[in-house]
Design a protein around this motif. Structure first.
Motif, short mmCIF file in Angstrom:
data_model
loop_
_atom_site.label_atom_id
_atom_site.label_comp_id
_atom_site.label_asym_id
_atom_site.label_seq_id
_atom_site.Cartn_x
_atom_site.Cartn_y
_atom_site.Cartn_z
N ASP A 9 0.87 -1.16 0.00
CA ASP A 9 0.00 0.00 0.00
C ASP A 9 0.92 1.23 0.00
OD1 ASP A 9 -2.49 1.54 0.50
OD2 ASP A 9 -1.59 1.87 2.47
N ASP A 53 -14.52 9.90 1.88
CA ASP A 53 -14.92 8.51 2.10
C ASP A 53 -16.28 8.23 1.45
OD1 ASP A 53 -12.61 8.04 3.52
OD2 ASP A 53 -13.56 8.17 5.49
N ASN A 126 -5.65 1.73 -3.78
CA ASN A 126 -7.03 2.11 -4.08
C ASN A 126 -7.09 3.55 -4.59
OD1 ASN A 126 -8.16 -0.31 -3.46
ND2 ASN A 126 -9.26 0.36 -1.64
N LYS A 158 -9.48 -2.82 -3.20
CA LYS A 158 -9.31 -3.53 -1.94
C LYS A 158 -10.49 -3.21 -1.03
CE LYS A 158 -5.63 -1.20 -1.00
NZ LYS A 158 -4.47 -0.62 -0.27
N PRO A 159 -11.02 -4.13 -0.27
CA PRO A 159 -10.47 -5.46 0.04
C PRO A 159 -10.98 -6.59 -0.86
CG PRO A 159 -12.30 -5.00 1.50
CD PRO A 159 -12.14 -3.78 0.64
N ASP A 160 -11.56 -6.27 -1.99
CA ASP A 160 -12.02 -7.32 -2.91
C ASP A 160 -10.83 -8.20 -3.30
OD1 ASP A 160 -12.87 -8.72 -5.35
OD2 ASP A 160 -14.58 -7.37 -5.31
N GLU A 184 -4.14 -0.29 6.91
CA GLU A 184 -5.54 -0.54 7.28
C GLU A 184 -5.72 -2.01 7.65
OE1 GLU A 184 -7.97 1.51 7.60
OE2 GLU A 184 -7.25 3.34 6.62
N ASP A 186 -8.39 -3.93 8.04
CA ASP A 186 -9.39 -4.68 7.29
C ASP A 186 -9.16 -4.60 5.78
OD1 ASP A 186 -10.95 -5.58 9.53
OD2 ASP A 186 -11.63 -3.52 9.76
N ILE A 187 -9.04 -3.40 5.27
CA ILE A 187 -8.88 -3.22 3.83
C ILE A 187 -7.58 -3.84 3.33
CG2 ILE A 187 -8.53 -1.50 2.00
CD1 ILE A 187 -10.40 0.35 3.57
N ASP A 188 -6.50 -3.68 4.10
CA ASP A 188 -5.18 -4.13 3.66
C ASP A 188 -4.86 -5.53 4.17
OD1 ASP A 188 -4.68 -1.75 2.27
OD2 ASP A 188 -3.87 -0.77 4.03
N GLY A 191 -7.95 -8.01 4.13
CA GLY A 191 -8.31 -8.31 2.76
C GLY A 191 -7.30 -9.20 2.08
#
Length: 239
Positions: A9, A53, A126, A158-160, A184, A186-188, A191
């Motif tokens: 990231d 956001d 992202n 992300k987080p897909d 992050e 959760d996202i990073d 994910g």
């Protein structure tokens, strides 16, 4: 399967986005004659981030395009009906102030250099390729990465899992051969793990509280973690 590459990231991981964002907002409000609109710069920045956001979520959902979410951020922040050209011009003036404050974190360049001999390195962000490629060049680190993969061009963020897999495909590596590092949880990190990569949460503020994630508090801890390998064993945190 040993880790062969580190996928990064950028914002608030290698690049001190938060500090640059605050300095840029301070200077931009002053230049635009808006310093008195908010009691403090932090309140203005909080509102800007809330709007960002919201509109990034709309972009991620396919409800607007990249330029459209930028324009809507400006309109919402100012509470004004601006033409596309007016919103673009305002945002560009903001970007000038933001970019003047760009800098890497003190530990970023050292870890990129330390990993270079043993690990391939790439970026998954992202954001847009145009923005992030330019940012890495201005910061002097673009040559450390063999690929820069961004959500705008992918059409998935992300987080897909598809975003992580696309970055692994860009390096022709199995996800199990790649570690993802980001700020992050959760996202990073979360994910990445869900997508089959090794995820590392860079918790610079020492927030903690996520024992299921591998956590470091400084990038200087990353080379030792990676070289310990075995997919980080039973470690849940360092630092």
């Amino acid at each position: 399967m040993p880790i062969r590459a580190v996928l990064w990231d950028i914002d608030d991981t290698l690049f001190d986005y938060t500090s640059a964002d605050r300095a840029g907002m301070h200077d931009h409000l002053a230049a635009e004659g808006l310093a008195d609109r908010f009691p403090t710069v932090d309140q203005a920045l909080g509102r800007w981030r809330e709007i960002t956001d919201l509109n990034w979520g709309r972009f991620a959902a396919g409800e607007t395009d990249f330029q459209g979410q930028r324009r809507d951020r400006v309109r919402m922040f100012l509470g004004a009906e601006l033409s596309d050209a007016e919103a673009d011009a305002w945002f560009q003036r903001y970007i000038v102030h933001f970019e003047s404050a760009w800098s890497l974190f003190p530990d970023s360049l050292a870890v990129l250099d330390a990993l270079a001999a043993d690990y391939r390195q790439a970026v998954l962000s992202n954001s847009s390729l145009r923005n992030q490629d330019r940012k890495l060049r201005v910061l002097g680190v673009r040559d450390h990465f063999e690929a820069v993969v961004c959500a705008v061009e992918l059409g998935v963020a992300k987080p897909d899992a598809a975003a992580f897999h696309a970055a692994c495909d860009a390096m022709a590596l199995d996800p199990r051969e790649v570690a993802y590092v980001g700020n992050e949880p959760d996202i990073d990190a979360g994910g990445a793990v869900a997508a089959g990569l090794a995820g590392v949460w860079l918790d610079r503020d020492g927030t903690g509280g996520r024992p299921e994630l591998v956590r470091i508090t400084d990038l200087g801890q990353l080379p030792g973690l990676l070289r310990g390998d075995t997919r980080f064993g039973a470690l849940s945190a360092i630092g």
